[in-house]
Motif scaffolding. Structure first.
Motif, PDB file in Angstrom:
ATOM      1  N   ARG A 158       0.837  -1.208   0.000  1.00 30.71           N
ATOM      2  CA  ARG A 158       0.000   0.000   0.000  1.00 30.71           C
ATOM      3  C   ARG A 158       0.866   1.251   0.000  1.00 30.71           C
ATOM      4  N   GLU A 159       1.946   1.213   0.769  1.00 29.64           N
ATOM      5  CA  GLU A 159       2.845   2.360   0.825  1.00 29.64           C
ATOM      6  C   GLU A 159       3.578   2.563  -0.497  1.00 29.64           C
ATOM      7  N   ALA A 160       3.808   1.480  -1.222  1.00 28.94           N
ATOM      8  CA  ALA A 160       4.560   1.568  -2.482  1.00 28.94           C
ATOM      9  C   ALA A 160       3.734   2.149  -3.618  1.00 28.94           C
ATOM     10  N   LYS A 161       2.412   2.209  -3.465  1.00 30.46           N
ATOM     11  CA  LYS A 161       1.510   2.838  -4.447  1.00 30.46           C
ATOM     12  C   LYS A 161       1.698   2.279  -5.856  1.00 30.46           C
ATOM     13  N   GLY A 162       1.611   0.972  -5.966  1.00 30.39           N
ATOM     14  CA  GLY A 162       1.654   0.328  -7.278  1.00 30.39           C
ATOM     15  C   GLY A 162       2.975  -0.310  -7.626  1.00 30.39           C
ATOM     16  N   ASP A 163       4.042   0.024  -6.895  1.00 25.40           N
ATOM     17  CA  ASP A 163       5.332  -0.614  -7.143  1.00 25.40           C
ATOM     18  C   ASP A 163       5.357  -2.003  -6.516  1.00 25.40           C
ATOM     19  N   VAL A 164       6.192  -2.843  -7.077  1.00 25.40           N
ATOM     20  CA  VAL A 164       6.284  -4.223  -6.590  1.00 25.40           C
ATOM     21  C   VAL A 164       7.041  -4.272  -5.267  1.00 25.40           C
ATOM     22  N   VAL A 165       6.561  -5.094  -4.349  1.00 24.11           N
ATOM     23  CA  VAL A 165       7.202  -5.306  -3.053  1.00 24.11           C
ATOM     24  C   VAL A 165       7.538  -6.793  -2.917  1.00 24.11           C
ATOM     25  N   ILE A 166       8.795  -7.079  -2.613  1.00 24.69           N
ATOM     26  CA  ILE A 166       9.247  -8.460  -2.414  1.00 24.69           C
ATOM     27  C   ILE A 166       9.512  -8.659  -0.926  1.00 24.69           C
ATOM     28  N   SER A 167       8.886  -9.659  -0.349  1.00 24.70           N
ATOM     29  CA  SER A 167       9.067  -9.916   1.082  1.00 24.70           C
ATOM     30  C   SER A 167      10.184 -10.922   1.304  1.00 24.70           C
ATOM     31  N   PRO A 168      10.786 -10.936   2.494  1.00 15.65           N
ATOM     32  CA  PRO A 168      11.671 -12.044   2.847  1.00 15.65           C
ATOM     33  C   PRO A 168      10.844 -13.307   3.099  1.00 15.65           C
ATOM     34  N   SER A 169      11.520 -14.419   3.249  1.00 19.82           N
ATOM     35  CA  SER A 169      10.815 -15.671   3.510  1.00 19.82           C
ATOM     36  C   SER A 169      10.046 -15.575   4.826  1.00 19.82           C
ATOM     37  N   HIS A 170       8.791 -16.015   4.810  1.00 23.26           N
ATOM     38  CA  HIS A 170       7.957 -15.911   6.003  1.00 23.26           C
ATOM     39  C   HIS A 170       6.869 -16.977   5.965  1.00 23.26           C
ATOM     40  N   VAL A 171       6.246 -17.200   7.098  1.00 27.81           N
ATOM     41  CA  VAL A 171       5.110 -18.124   7.172  1.00 27.81           C
ATOM     42  C   VAL A 171       3.858 -17.375   6.734  1.00 27.81           C
ATOM     43  N   GLN A 172       3.123 -17.976   5.801  1.00 27.48           N
ATOM     44  CA  GLN A 172       1.900 -17.348   5.288  1.00 27.48           C
ATOM     45  C   GLN A 172       0.680 -18.023   5.922  1.00 27.48           C
ATOM     46  N   PRO A 173       0.023 -17.365   6.885  1.00 25.63           N
ATOM     47  CA  PRO A 173      -1.094 -17.994   7.605  1.00 25.63           C
ATOM     48  C   PRO A 173      -2.477 -17.531   7.133  1.00 25.63           C
ATOM     49  N   ILE A 174      -2.578 -17.004   5.916  1.00 24.38           N
ATOM     50  CA  ILE A 174      -3.851 -16.413   5.497  1.00 24.38           C
ATOM     51  C   ILE A 174      -4.927 -17.454   5.239  1.00 24.38           C
ATOM     52  N   TYR A 175      -4.523 -18.710   4.995  1.00 22.40           N
ATOM     53  CA  TYR A 175      -5.498 -19.773   4.807  1.00 22.40           C
ATOM     54  C   TYR A 175      -5.730 -20.501   6.124  1.00 22.40           C
ATOM     55  N   GLN A 176      -6.942 -20.929   6.314  1.00 26.63           N
ATOM     56  CA  GLN A 176      -7.289 -21.625   7.548  1.00 26.63           C
ATOM     57  C   GLN A 176      -6.585 -22.981   7.597  1.00 26.63           C
ATOM     58  N   GLU A 178      -3.482 -23.748   7.495  1.00 24.71           N
ATOM     59  CA  GLU A 178      -2.369 -23.923   6.557  1.00 24.71           C
ATOM     60  C   GLU A 178      -1.296 -22.874   6.848  1.00 24.71           C
ATOM     61  N   TYR A 179      -0.072 -23.341   7.020  1.00 22.21           N
ATOM     62  CA  TYR A 179       1.027 -22.444   7.363  1.00 22.21           C
ATOM     63  C   TYR A 179       2.258 -22.859   6.550  1.00 22.21           C
ATOM     64  N   ARG A 180       2.490 -22.156   5.456  1.00 22.75           N
ATOM     65  CA  ARG A 180       3.581 -22.501   4.552  1.00 22.75           C
ATOM     66  C   ARG A 180       4.620 -21.374   4.528  1.00 22.75           C
ATOM     67  N   TRP A 181       5.876 -21.789   4.356  1.00 20.87           N
ATOM     68  CA  TRP A 181       6.952 -20.815   4.167  1.00 20.87           C
ATOM     69  C   TRP A 181       6.934 -20.353   2.719  1.00 20.87           C
ATOM     70  N   VAL A 182       6.862 -19.050   2.513  1.00 24.55           N
ATOM     71  CA  VAL A 182       6.791 -18.504   1.158  1.00 24.55           C
ATOM     72  C   VAL A 182       7.594 -17.199   1.082  1.00 24.55           C
ATOM     73  N   VAL A 183       7.814 -16.757  -0.142  1.00 22.34           N
ATOM     74  CA  VAL A 183       8.293 -15.405  -0.427  1.00 22.34           C
ATOM     75  C   VAL A 183       7.183 -14.737  -1.230  1.00 22.34           C
ATOM     76  N   SER A 184       6.734 -13.566  -0.796  1.00 16.95           N
ATOM     77  CA  SER A 184       5.581 -12.924  -1.417  1.00 16.95           C
ATOM     78  C   SER A 184       5.988 -11.737  -2.290  1.00 16.95           C
ATOM     79  N   LEU A 185       5.390 -11.673  -3.462  1.00  9.39           N
ATOM     80  CA  LEU A 185       5.464 -10.486  -4.306  1.00  9.39           C
ATOM     81  C   LEU A 185       4.086  -9.850  -4.271  1.00  9.39           C
TER      82      LEU A 185
END
Length: 204
Positions: A158-176, A178-185
């Motif tokens: 949101r802060e980047a206002k349309g620019d791509v943001v690459i995250s470091p490796s992290h656990v993604q808990p958005i699904y019920q 399910e907890y997977r290690w991912v890198v998010s764009l």
């Protein structure tokens, strides 16, 4: 007379022994010196080879990462320019719930086609600021115990206002459940109107 000859023979033998000992010491010293020099040269050569190999390896890894990020950015652009995605975000031409579900299903199919072609993509998700949620995983349920605003990849997009943001490796808990290690764009997408949403592409 015999004793004098014997003395000379002993003296001659002593000289020979001394010369042999001297030659032996010289040979030993030369061998040690050459071995030390050879070891130093081999060590320096091995170190240079290791440095060159490491530099080449880092260069290759950097190239692979740049290529990978580039392909992920292209996927994000595909989502951003998709007509159904833009209409779904803007709310145009979707007054009836049935029509909204039809467009949503087309987006799910579109995301699923992309994800199926890339085995390294864990999921492709679209989060609307109004609570809308679309994922290539179909009817998978969101985790009710997490807030998107708690995640850096969401806030920074949101802060980047349309620019791509690459995250470091992290656990993604958005699904019920399910907890997977991912890198998010992630990046902020704008609909056909003024409505915005967050699009996230996560890979393992």
């Amino acid at each position: 007379m015999m004793s004098m000859k014997a003395f000379r023979w002993i003296e001659f033998q002593s000289i020979q022994s001394g010369m042999a000992a001297a030659f032996a010491c010289l040979i030993l010293f030369t061998a040690v010196t050459m071995s030390t020099v050879a070891y130093r040269l081999s060590e320096d050569s091995a170190e240079r080879t290791a440095q060159q190999y490491t530099a080449e390896l880092v260069k290759q890894v950097k190239g692979h990462i740049q290529t990978y990020i580039g392909s992920m950015e292209n996927i994000s652009l595909l989502a951003m320019n998709n007509r159904d995605v833009r209409e779904y975000l803007s709310g145009r031409l979707m007054k009836a719930p049935a029509e909204q579900e039809e467009v949503k299903q087309r987006i799910i199919d579109f995301f699923h086609t992309i994800a199926r072609s890339r085995k390294d993509i864990a999921s492709i998700n679209l989060f609307g600021y109004d609570g809308r949620f679309v994922t290539d995983r179909g009817d998978v349920k969101r985790n009710p115990n997490v807030r998107l605003s708690d995640f850096d990849w969401y806030r920074k997009a949101r802060e980047a206002k349309g620019d791509v943001v690459i995250s470091p490796s992290h656990v993604q808990p958005i699904y019920q459940d399910e907890y997977r290690w991912v890198v998010s764009l992630s990046r902020e997408l704008r609909g056909a109107g003024k409505r915005k949403a967050r699009e996230s592409c996560s890979s393992t």
